[in-house]
Design a protein around this motif. Structure first.
Motif, PDB file in Angstrom:
ATOM      1  N   ALA A  60      -1.709   1.772   8.888  1.00  0.00           N
ATOM      2  CA  ALA A  60      -0.998   0.516   8.662  1.00  0.00           C
ATOM      3  C   ALA A  60      -0.383   0.492   7.270  1.00  0.00           C
ATOM      4  CB  ALA A  60      -1.950  -0.671   8.837  1.00  0.00           C
ATOM      5  N   ALA A  61      -1.121   1.004   6.285  1.00  0.00           N
ATOM      6  CA  ALA A  61      -0.605   1.052   4.913  1.00  0.00           C
ATOM      7  C   ALA A  61       0.627   1.938   4.835  1.00  0.00           C
ATOM      8  CB  ALA A  61      -1.697   1.550   3.963  1.00  0.00           C
ATOM      9  N   LEU A  62       0.572   3.096   5.490  1.00  0.00           N
ATOM     10  CA  LEU A  62       1.722   4.002   5.477  1.00  0.00           C
ATOM     11  C   LEU A  62       2.908   3.375   6.201  1.00  0.00           C
ATOM     12  CD1 LEU A  62       3.034   6.685   4.831  1.00  0.00           C
ATOM     13  CD2 LEU A  62       1.926   7.661   6.852  1.00  0.00           C
ATOM     14  N   HIS A  63       2.650   2.720   7.312  1.00  0.00           N
ATOM     15  CA  HIS A  63       3.725   2.067   8.060  1.00  0.00           C
ATOM     16  C   HIS A  63       4.440   1.035   7.196  1.00  0.00           C
ATOM     17  CE1 HIS A  63       5.007  -0.446  11.818  1.00  0.00           C
ATOM     18  NE2 HIS A  63       6.022   0.187  11.269  1.00  0.00           N
ATOM     19  N   LEU A  64       3.661   0.194   6.519  1.00  0.00           N
ATOM     20  CA  LEU A  64       4.274  -0.823   5.668  1.00  0.00           C
ATOM     21  C   LEU A  64       5.058  -0.184   4.530  1.00  0.00           C
ATOM     22  CD1 LEU A  64       1.456  -3.517   5.429  1.00  0.00           C
ATOM     23  CD2 LEU A  64       3.557  -3.623   6.775  1.00  0.00           C
ATOM     24  N   ALA A  65       4.510   0.873   3.929  1.00  0.00           N
ATOM     25  CA  ALA A  65       5.194   1.535   2.821  1.00  0.00           C
ATOM     26  C   ALA A  65       6.544   2.084   3.268  1.00  0.00           C
ATOM     27  CB  ALA A  65       4.324   2.657   2.261  1.00  0.00           C
ATOM     28  N   LEU A  66       6.577   2.686   4.456  1.00  0.00           N
ATOM     29  CA  LEU A  66       7.831   3.235   4.968  1.00  0.00           C
ATOM     30  C   LEU A  66       8.846   2.130   5.240  1.00  0.00           C
ATOM     31  CD1 LEU A  66       6.385   5.925   7.400  1.00  0.00           C
ATOM     32  CD2 LEU A  66       7.699   6.384   5.320  1.00  0.00           C
ATOM     33  N   VAL A 160       2.340   8.794  -1.339  1.00  0.00           N
ATOM     34  CA  VAL A 160       1.282   9.805  -1.324  1.00  0.00           C
ATOM     35  C   VAL A 160       0.171   9.385  -0.373  1.00  0.00           C
ATOM     36  CG1 VAL A 160      -0.350  11.141  -2.702  1.00  0.00           C
ATOM     37  CG2 VAL A 160       1.835  10.436  -3.696  1.00  0.00           C
ATOM     38  N   ASP A 161      -0.154  10.260   0.560  1.00  0.00           N
ATOM     39  CA  ASP A 161      -1.237  10.014   1.509  1.00  0.00           C
ATOM     40  C   ASP A 161      -2.554  10.426   0.842  1.00  0.00           C
ATOM     41  OD1 ASP A 161      -3.061   9.887   3.548  1.00  0.00           O
ATOM     42  OD2 ASP A 161      -1.850  10.965   5.006  1.00  0.00           O
ATOM     43  N   ASP A 181       5.639   5.873  -5.509  1.00  0.00           N
ATOM     44  CA  ASP A 181       6.021   4.478  -5.289  1.00  0.00           C
ATOM     45  C   ASP A 181       4.886   3.728  -4.625  1.00  0.00           C
ATOM     46  OD1 ASP A 181       8.967   4.250  -6.037  1.00  0.00           O
ATOM     47  OD2 ASP A 181       9.003   5.994  -4.704  1.00  0.00           O
ATOM     48  N   ALA A 182       4.145   4.433  -3.789  1.00  0.00           N
ATOM     49  CA  ALA A 182       2.984   3.854  -3.118  1.00  0.00           C
ATOM     50  C   ALA A 182       2.034   4.980  -2.752  1.00  0.00           C
ATOM     51  CB  ALA A 182       3.398   3.083  -1.867  1.00  0.00           C
ATOM     52  N   ALA A 183       0.761   4.629  -2.664  1.00  0.00           N
ATOM     53  CA  ALA A 183      -0.260   5.549  -2.169  1.00  0.00           C
ATOM     54  C   ALA A 183      -1.028   4.841  -1.062  1.00  0.00           C
ATOM     55  CB  ALA A 183      -1.196   5.989  -3.286  1.00  0.00           C
ATOM     56  N   VAL A 184      -1.579   5.639  -0.175  1.00  0.00           N
ATOM     57  CA  VAL A 184      -2.282   5.132   1.000  1.00  0.00           C
ATOM     58  C   VAL A 184      -3.744   5.549   0.909  1.00  0.00           C
ATOM     59  CG1 VAL A 184      -2.479   5.363   3.500  1.00  0.00           C
ATOM     60  CG2 VAL A 184      -0.219   5.231   2.432  1.00  0.00           C
ATOM     61  N   VAL A 202      -1.475   0.926  -2.153  1.00  0.00           N
ATOM     62  CA  VAL A 202      -1.501   0.831  -3.617  1.00  0.00           C
ATOM     63  C   VAL A 202      -0.101   1.130  -4.122  1.00  0.00           C
ATOM     64  CG1 VAL A 202      -2.527   1.697  -5.742  1.00  0.00           C
ATOM     65  CG2 VAL A 202      -3.904   1.614  -3.651  1.00  0.00           C
ATOM     66  N   THR A 203       0.442   0.247  -4.928  1.00  0.00           N
ATOM     67  CA  THR A 203       1.805   0.441  -5.414  1.00  0.00           C
ATOM     68  C   THR A 203       1.955  -0.050  -6.837  1.00  0.00           C
ATOM     69  OG1 THR A 203       4.141  -0.112  -5.012  1.00  0.00           O
ATOM     70  CG2 THR A 203       2.510  -1.764  -4.361  1.00  0.00           C
ATOM     71  N   ARG A 204       2.879   0.564  -7.544  1.00  0.00           N
ATOM     72  CA  ARG A 204       3.206   0.113  -8.907  1.00  0.00           C
ATOM     73  C   ARG A 204       4.243  -1.003  -8.887  1.00  0.00           C
ATOM     74  NH1 ARG A 204       5.842   5.721 -10.931  1.00  0.00           N
ATOM     75  NH2 ARG A 204       3.879   6.394  -9.997  1.00  0.00           N
ATOM     76  N   HIS A 205       4.805  -1.275  -7.708  1.00  0.00           N
ATOM     77  CA  HIS A 205       5.883  -2.262  -7.577  1.00  0.00           C
ATOM     78  C   HIS A 205       5.331  -3.597  -7.075  1.00  0.00           C
ATOM     79  CE1 HIS A 205       8.421   1.205  -8.086  1.00  0.00           C
ATOM     80  NE2 HIS A 205       8.133   1.699  -6.890  1.00  0.00           N
TER      81      HIS A 205
END
Length: 379
Positions: A60-66, A160-161, A181-184, A202-205
Motif C-alpha cells: 500500500a505504501a509503494l502504491h501511494l508513493a507511485l 526505495v523498497d 523521495d520516499a521509502a517503503v 516515509v518521505t522527506r516531502h
C-alpha cells in the motif's frame, strides 16, 4: 517433531501494555494516539526530519508513493528484478510498465553501475523511466548515494523498497528507510518487527505525506458530508496494530542483533568452498533479515533443492531466494537489463531459518542437517 520456521513473529512483552492503552481509551478504529506515536517513533529512529504515514501494508505504501509521484499509464518504472512481488504489483495498479534490472555480484543488491549506464542510454533515447525502485534486499541497504545522485541527475523519482531493512544502516552509515523521495517499510509477521500486518510510507516531502494520508482514508474532501473529488483507498494502519508496533520498537536493535548473531553462526559452521553467503559491503550494517546463501553443485555435489528438500523432510522451513520478476509467468516478455546475476543466485540460493527467537538447538539442527549432505561430512 516441532517445526522450525523461517522467520516467525517475536513478541517482546511490551506490546500488551500498548494495546491495553488503546483499548482503555477506546481508540480501536484506524486512527488514534498509538498510530501517531508509532509514526513519530519511526521518524525518530530514522534520524528525524521525515514524514511517516502508517499504512495497511508495504505494498500500500509503494502504491501511494507511485501515484503521488505521478506514475501512470504509458510510464515505465525501473525495478530490482529480484524482489518480492508486492514490490512490483503496485506498478501494474497504476497501469505503468515495469522494467527489471539485475543485481551486483559483490553485494546482491541493485547494481548502480548497470543502472547508471542504462539511464544514460535512456536519456539519449528519450525513454527515461518515471521512477526507480531499488530494493534493500534481505535487509541490506542499496547504495543510496549513487541512486540519489542518479535520480537528481536524470530527473526521476526514487522510491526505495526498504521493507526488509528497518534497523539497518547502509555503507554511509545512514539508516535504511530514509532514502529517496520516499521509502517503503513493512511490518508483516515475518519482518524484523511486526504489527501483525502493516507498512509505512516515509518521505522527506511534507506534501507527499499529506497526500498519502488523504488518499489512504478514501480521499474524503473536507466537508460535513461524504464528498469525493478523486478516488482513494482504505489503506490506513489500525491504531491497535500501531500499538503492537510501539512495543516492538522497544526491541528493534535487539532483534537485529539476534538475526546478525544467527547469521554469524551459520557462516562459521558452514564455511567451506562451494557455499557463499550474501556479501555485506564495508561500513554497512544489514539486518540480515534472512540468512541468504548459495550452494555450488559443481563443488559440493548437492544442489540448493537437495538441501531445501532435506530440511523440509525434517520439518525445517527454508525458502529459495526471490524468483526474479522477469522470469515470472506474469511478466513474460518484459524488458530486462542485466547479465543474469539474479538468475544464478535464484538457481543456487536458499534462505535459512533466521528468526530472532531461533534457539541455539534449533540452529544446530539446521546446521547438522546441512552438513550431513555435504561430501566432506559423510562417513
Amino acid at each position: 517433531m516441532m517445526r522450525i520456521w523461517l522467520s516467525r513473529p517475536h513478541m517482546s512483552g511490551h506490546e500488551e501494555a500498548r494495546v491495553a492503552e488503546a483499548f482503555a481509551s477506546n481508540f480501536v478504529a484506524p486512527l488514534g494516539p498509538q498510530l501517531s506515536a508509532f509514526e513519530a517513533r519511526i521518524n525518530e529512529h530514522l534520524g528525524g526530519g521525515l514524514h511517516c504515514v502508517g499504512l495497511s501494508s508495504g505494498s500500500a505504501a509503494l502504491h501511494l508513493a507511485l501515484r503521488i509521484a505521478g506514475v501512470g499509464k504509458g510510464d515505465t518504472v525501473w525495478v530490482s528484478s529480484m524482489t518480492f512481488a508486492g514490490g512490483v504489483f503496485p506498478v501494474i495498479y497504476e497501469q505503468a510498465t515495469p522494467v527489471f534490472l539485475d543485481l551486483g555480484p559483490d553485494h546482491w543488491t541493485l547494481d548502480p553501475d548497470l543502472v547508471e549506464t542504462a539511464l544514460e542510454q535512456a536519456a539519449k533515447e528519450g525513454t527515461l523511466p518515471k521512477a526507480l525502485i531499488p530494493t534493500d534486499l534481505y535487509g541490506q541497504g542499496v547504495n543510496r548515494a549513487r541512486f540519489e545522485g542518479m535520480a537528481a541527475r536524470f530527473g526521476i523519482r526514487l522510491i526505495v523498497d526498504s521493507a526488509e531493512s528497518l534497523g539497518a544502516r547502509d555503507a554511509t552509515g545512514a539508516p535504511c528507510g530514509s532514502a529517496g523521495d520516499a521509502a517503503v517499510l513493512s511490518f508483516n509477521g515475518n519482518k524484523i518487527i511486526t504489527t501483525s500486518g502493516g507498512g509505512m510510507l516515509v518521505t522527506r516531502h511534507a506534501d507527499w505525506a499529506e497526500q498519502a494520508r488523504f488518499l489512504a482514508t478514501q480521499a474524503r474532501d473536507p466537508a460535513p458530508h461524504y464528498q469525493h473529488s478523486t478516488y482513494g483507498y482504505n489503506y490506513r494502519l489500525s491504531n491497535i496494530c500501531a500499538a503492537i508496533g510501539l512495543g516492538q520498537m522497544e526491541v528493534l536493535e535487539a532483534r537485529v542483533n539476534a538475526r546478525r548473531a544467527v547469521n554469524e553462526r551459520y557462516r562459521a559452521a558452514l564455511a567451506r568452498p562451494g557455499i557463499t553467503f550474501m556479501p555485506e559491503p564495508a561500513g554497512a550494517h544489514s539486518t540480515r533479515w534472512l540468512t541468504a546463501l548459495t550452494f555450488d553443485p559443481d563443488i559440493l555435489g548437492v544442489t540448493r533443492e537437495d538441501v531445501r528438500l532435506a530440511l523440509a523432510a525434517a520439518e525445517i522451513e527454508a525458502r529459495p531466494l526471490w524468483k526474479p520478476m522477469h522470469t515470472q509467468p506474469l511478466f513474460e516478455g518484459s524488458r530486462y537489463i542485466g547479465s543474469g546475476v539474479d538468475e544464478r543466485l535464484f538457481a543456487n540460493g536458499l534462505c535459512l531459518p533466521s528468526g530472532s527467537d531461533l534457539t541455539q538447538a534449533e540452529q544446530d539442527e539446521v546446521i547438522e542437517r546441512i552438513l550431513a549432505l555435504l561430501p566432506d561430512s559423510r562417513g
